[in-house]
Design an enzyme around this catalytic site. Structure first.
Site, PDB file in Angstrom:
ATOM      1  N   ARG A 230       0.845  -1.187   0.000  1.00 25.35           N
ATOM      2  CA  ARG A 230       0.000   0.000   0.000  1.00 25.35           C
ATOM      3  C   ARG A 230       0.886   1.245   0.000  1.00 25.35           C
ATOM      4  O   ARG A 230       1.938   1.266   0.651  1.00 25.35           O
ATOM      5  CB  ARG A 230      -0.898   0.030   1.247  1.00 25.35           C
ATOM      6  CG  ARG A 230      -2.069  -0.917   1.206  1.00 25.35           C
ATOM      7  CD  ARG A 230      -3.107  -0.497   0.172  1.00 25.35           C
ATOM      8  NE  ARG A 230      -4.271  -1.365   0.134  1.00 25.35           N
ATOM      9  CZ  ARG A 230      -4.439  -2.361  -0.740  1.00 25.35           C
ATOM     10  NH1 ARG A 230      -3.530  -2.615  -1.644  1.00 25.35           N
ATOM     11  NH2 ARG A 230      -5.537  -3.095  -0.713  1.00 25.35           N
ATOM     12  N   HIS A 278      -0.547   0.194  -9.936  1.00 24.48           N
ATOM     13  CA  HIS A 278      -1.253  -0.733  -9.039  1.00 24.48           C
ATOM     14  C   HIS A 278      -1.693  -1.976  -9.827  1.00 24.48           C
ATOM     15  O   HIS A 278      -2.878  -2.322  -9.875  1.00 24.48           O
ATOM     16  CB  HIS A 278      -2.462  -0.066  -8.362  1.00 24.48           C
ATOM     17  CG  HIS A 278      -2.875  -0.770  -7.099  1.00 24.48           C
ATOM     18  ND1 HIS A 278      -3.334  -0.118  -5.985  1.00 24.48           N
ATOM     19  CD2 HIS A 278      -2.885  -2.083  -6.766  1.00 24.48           C
ATOM     20  CE1 HIS A 278      -3.625  -0.993  -5.025  1.00 24.48           C
ATOM     21  NE2 HIS A 278      -3.354  -2.208  -5.495  1.00 24.48           N
TER      22      HIS A 278
HETATM   23  C1  GLV Z   1      -5.087  -4.983  -4.234  1.00 24.38           C
HETATM   24  O1  GLV Z   1      -4.295  -4.149  -3.905  1.00 24.38           O
HETATM   25  C2  GLV Z   1      -5.908  -5.725  -3.333  1.00 24.38           C
HETATM   26  O2  GLV Z   1      -5.867  -5.466  -2.122  1.00 24.38           O
HETATM   27  O3  GLV Z   1      -6.652  -6.618  -3.778  1.00 24.38           O
END
Ligand code: GLV
Length: 315
Positions: A230, A278
């Protein structure tokens, strides 16, 4: 059983998920937000992918909140999250595999200097650097959950000396090839012996901002950091300063405080930052729908639910 599907998606993505979930669990009534709003008291399960804060508060008879995301930090941050309802996080085998691949790719590229070669290509510079052996690169994986364990095993298999660290003790791992470490006091000594650190920790009050100046200072000069967990684990300014000082060699970042990463953020153009949008591991609707269907069946049959979150621990 009425199940609402809520996510911050566009329409096409919603349809993909709905199709996968309907075929995995055809016995339940799948509702979108508008259909569920007609009689929210009848909805027993919410299947969610980071829904906007407050969007679950109308569902007063929920028996399960099933996340399609592995990390539930944003969900738990919702002040209107219905209290007392079990929350299950996503544990998707395909996603774990994808994460291990990304962790391995980053390790290989850092080890062999492929990011530096990519930079030299942009500058049209033909220069070869020394080639180390895998045994000479010490890799530490922070986080000993499903993803951390699979990533550590996959990297160890390639001949890297791998250590895994978590805040808490956990039952002995059978993986002899990965050294196990636990507890806050074990972190800094481990960092001092790490050339690459891969973060796969859950985001909690205890881990927010962990990747900061003190953390970087504990690493040997020339170490690299890979953040796949994160954005809020990392103090951006501290990373930029450690790169600037030359203490850190490179950073591979998949996650950010604000996503999408703002156009003017210095990470975008930093020559020693490699970033992904991400995308280190996406939830795969085909396998994730099977995971959801198994939990819905367990709920209907009164069996134990899988992958339950401990709200107090935050994961
Ligand atoms: C992605 O970051 C998730 O938590 O699925």
């Amino acid at each position: 059983m009425q199940v609402v599907l809520l996510g911050g998606w566009d329409c096409a993505e919603h349809q993909v998920w709905l199709g996968a979930l309907r075929s995995a669990a055809p016995q339940v009534g799948w509702l979108d937000a508008a259909q569920a709003a007609i009689d929210p008291g009848r909805v027993e399960v919410a299947v969610v992918a980071n829904p906007p804060a407050g969007s679950l508060s109308a569902f007063t008879r929920l028996r399960l909140i099933q996340s399609l995301w592995a990390g539930v930090d944003r969900l738990l941050d919702d002040p209107q999250l219905p209290p007392g309802v079990p929350i299950a996080r996503m544990v998707d085998p395909a996603m774990n595999e994808a994460m291990a691949q990304t962790a391995l790719w980053a390790t290989l590229a850092l080890h062999r200097g492929f990011f530096a070669y990519a930079q030299r290509q942009r500058e049209a510079v033909w220069r070869v650097h020394a080639q180390r052996r895998a045994a000479e690169l010490r890799v530490s994986v922070l986080g000993r959950g499903q993803m951390g364990r699979m990533a550590a095993a996959c990297i160890a298999q390639q001949g890297y000396p791998v250590a895994a660290w978590g805040l808490n003790e956990r039952p002995a791992d059978t993986l002899d090839s990965v050294q196990q470490h636990a507890g806050a006091q074990a972190l800094l000594p481990l960092l001092a012996r790490s050339d690459v650190v891969i973060n796969l920790l859950p985001l909690t009050a205890a881990t927010r901002g962990l990747l900061n100046t003190a953390f970087f200072a504990a690493l040997p000069i020339g170490a690299s950091i890979v953040n796949l967990a994160r954005g809020a684990h990392l103090v951006d300014a501290d990373l930029l300063a450690a790169l600037q000082r030359g203490h850190l060699r490179h950073a591979v970042l998949d996650v950010f405080h604000t996503e999408p990463l703002p156009h003017d953020h210095p990470f975008w153009r930093h020559p020693r930052v490699t970033l992904l949008p991400h995308a280190a591991a996406l939830t795969d609707p085909r396998s994730a729908a099977q995971v959801v269907a198994a939990n819905l069946r367990a709920l209907q049959d009164g069996h134990p639910l899988a992958n339950l979150v401990n709200r107090a621990n935050g994961y």
